[in-house]
Design a protein around this motif. Structure first.
Motif, PDB file in Angstrom:
ATOM      1  N   SER A  61       0.860  -1.173   0.000  1.00 53.33           N
ATOM      2  CA  SER A  61       0.000   0.000   0.000  1.00 53.33           C
ATOM      3  C   SER A  61       0.903   1.232   0.000  1.00 53.33           C
ATOM      4  O   SER A  61       1.990   1.211   0.594  1.00 53.33           O
ATOM      5  N   GLU A  82       1.128  -0.275  -4.724  1.00 53.26           N
ATOM      6  CA  GLU A  82      -0.116  -0.742  -5.351  1.00 53.26           C
ATOM      7  C   GLU A  82      -1.296  -0.006  -4.716  1.00 53.26           C
ATOM      8  O   GLU A  82      -1.692  -0.322  -3.585  1.00 53.26           O
ATOM      9  N   ARG A  84      -4.404  -0.203  -5.106  1.00 55.70           N
ATOM     10  CA  ARG A  84      -5.569  -1.029  -4.757  1.00 55.70           C
ATOM     11  C   ARG A  84      -5.419  -1.666  -3.372  1.00 55.70           C
ATOM     12  O   ARG A  84      -6.375  -2.228  -2.841  1.00 55.70           O
ATOM     13  N   LEU A  85      -4.222  -1.558  -2.774  1.00 57.31           N
ATOM     14  CA  LEU A  85      -4.010  -2.050  -1.405  1.00 57.31           C
ATOM     15  C   LEU A  85      -4.277  -0.986  -0.337  1.00 57.31           C
ATOM     16  O   LEU A  85      -4.099  -1.236   0.846  1.00 57.31           O
ATOM     17  N   ARG A 127     -12.841  -3.357  -5.879  1.00 59.14           N
ATOM     18  CA  ARG A 127     -11.397  -3.088  -5.874  1.00 59.14           C
ATOM     19  C   ARG A 127     -10.610  -4.355  -5.570  1.00 59.14           C
ATOM     20  O   ARG A 127      -9.601  -4.653  -6.215  1.00 59.14           O
ATOM     21  N   ASP A 130     -10.691  -6.813  -8.523  1.00 58.63           N
ATOM     22  CA  ASP A 130      -9.813  -6.336  -9.586  1.00 58.63           C
ATOM     23  C   ASP A 130      -8.350  -6.675  -9.265  1.00 58.63           C
ATOM     24  O   ASP A 130      -7.603  -7.146 -10.124  1.00 58.63           O
ATOM     25  N   LEU A 131      -7.965  -6.467  -8.020  1.00 54.78           N
ATOM     26  CA  LEU A 131      -6.596  -6.781  -7.603  1.00 54.78           C
ATOM     27  C   LEU A 131      -6.339  -8.283  -7.704  1.00 54.78           C
ATOM     28  O   LEU A 131      -5.294  -8.709  -8.220  1.00 54.78           O
ATOM     29  N   SER A 134      -5.584  -9.428 -11.201  1.00 49.44           N
ATOM     30  CA  SER A 134      -4.235  -9.100 -11.663  1.00 49.44           C
ATOM     31  C   SER A 134      -3.167  -9.953 -10.970  1.00 49.44           C
ATOM     32  O   SER A 134      -2.115 -10.215 -11.546  1.00 49.44           O
ATOM     33  N   LEU A 144       1.982  -9.131  -0.022  1.00 51.32           N
ATOM     34  CA  LEU A 144       1.212  -7.893  -0.018  1.00 51.32           C
ATOM     35  C   LEU A 144       1.292  -7.269   1.371  1.00 51.32           C
ATOM     36  O   LEU A 144       0.916  -7.905   2.361  1.00 51.32           O
ATOM     37  N   LEU A 154      -9.876  -8.940   0.871  1.00 50.70           N
ATOM     38  CA  LEU A 154      -9.188  -9.776  -0.131  1.00 50.70           C
ATOM     39  C   LEU A 154      -9.365 -11.257   0.176  1.00 50.70           C
ATOM     40  O   LEU A 154      -9.652 -12.052  -0.722  1.00 50.70           O
TER      41      LEU A 154
END
Length: 196
Positions: A61, A82, A84-85, A127, A130-131, A134, A144, A154
């Protein structure tokens, strides 16, 4: 005949170390506060744990508490930021504790209530999905470094395609959790292991 596609083998979820607000129970979304001294010690205690594992990709993040944890844990030089984190955007609830919020809104909880000027459950779920998409195309093991609620979301999306599942997954500061597979099924391989 097409070659079999490789995919990510494990996703390690590492929550940042302690902050003043994690201690007080204040919702800490986008407020960029540092680790406490104990939080820095917790993050440094992760270094020997993570050094035993080879990571193919490291993401953090952009917020200071996650980046500092990543650095003290020994993976800062390899980390890519990232967005998205980022933690859940708590909007008007930022900096407030659940008991404070419930004085005005008795049934309030982040998992089910609207979040004025922030993200609701559907937004953070989108979100997270989407992460995950990827990450699935990456090969090997991924680390992460992020925050309690986004990591819980997540995990919920990983095992059940449901951010709401995160409500049932407690996550301590500087904890390490591992998402992976049981044969073809997405699974939680380890949850909320504390080392600091």
């Amino acid at each position: 005949m097409t070659a079999q596609t490789s995919h990510v083998s494990e996703i390690w979820l590492i929550r940042h170390g302690e902050t003043e607000w994690s201690l007080s129970g204040q919702h800490t979304g986008r407020t960029d506060i540092p680790l406490t001294e104990h939080g820095r010690e917790q993050a440094a205690a992760l270094r020997p744990i993570l050094a035993r594992t080879e990571f193919d990709h490291v993401f953090s993040s952009p917020l200071l508490r996650a980046r500092t944890t990543c650095e003290l844990a020994g993976l800062g030089e390899r980390a890519q930021l990232e967005p998205r984190l980022l933690e859940w955007d708590y909007g008007v609830y930022e900096g407030r504790t659940t008991p404070e919020i419930r004085k005005a809104e008795p049934d309030w909880q982040i998992w089910t209530s609207p979040v004025e000027n922030g993200e609701d459950l559907n937004a953070i779920q989108a979100r997270a999905r989407d992460l995950i998409q990827s990450l699935l195309v990456l090969e090997g093991r991924v680390a992460l470094f992020a925050h309690a609620h986004i990591l819980r979301v997540l995990a919920g999306c990983w095992i059940a395609d449901s951010a709401a599942m995160g409500a049932h997954l407690v996550l301590g500061t500087a904890s390490v959790s591992i998402l992976g597979f049981d044969r073809e099924n997405r699974a939680i391989r380890q949850w909320n292991a504390s080392h600091g």
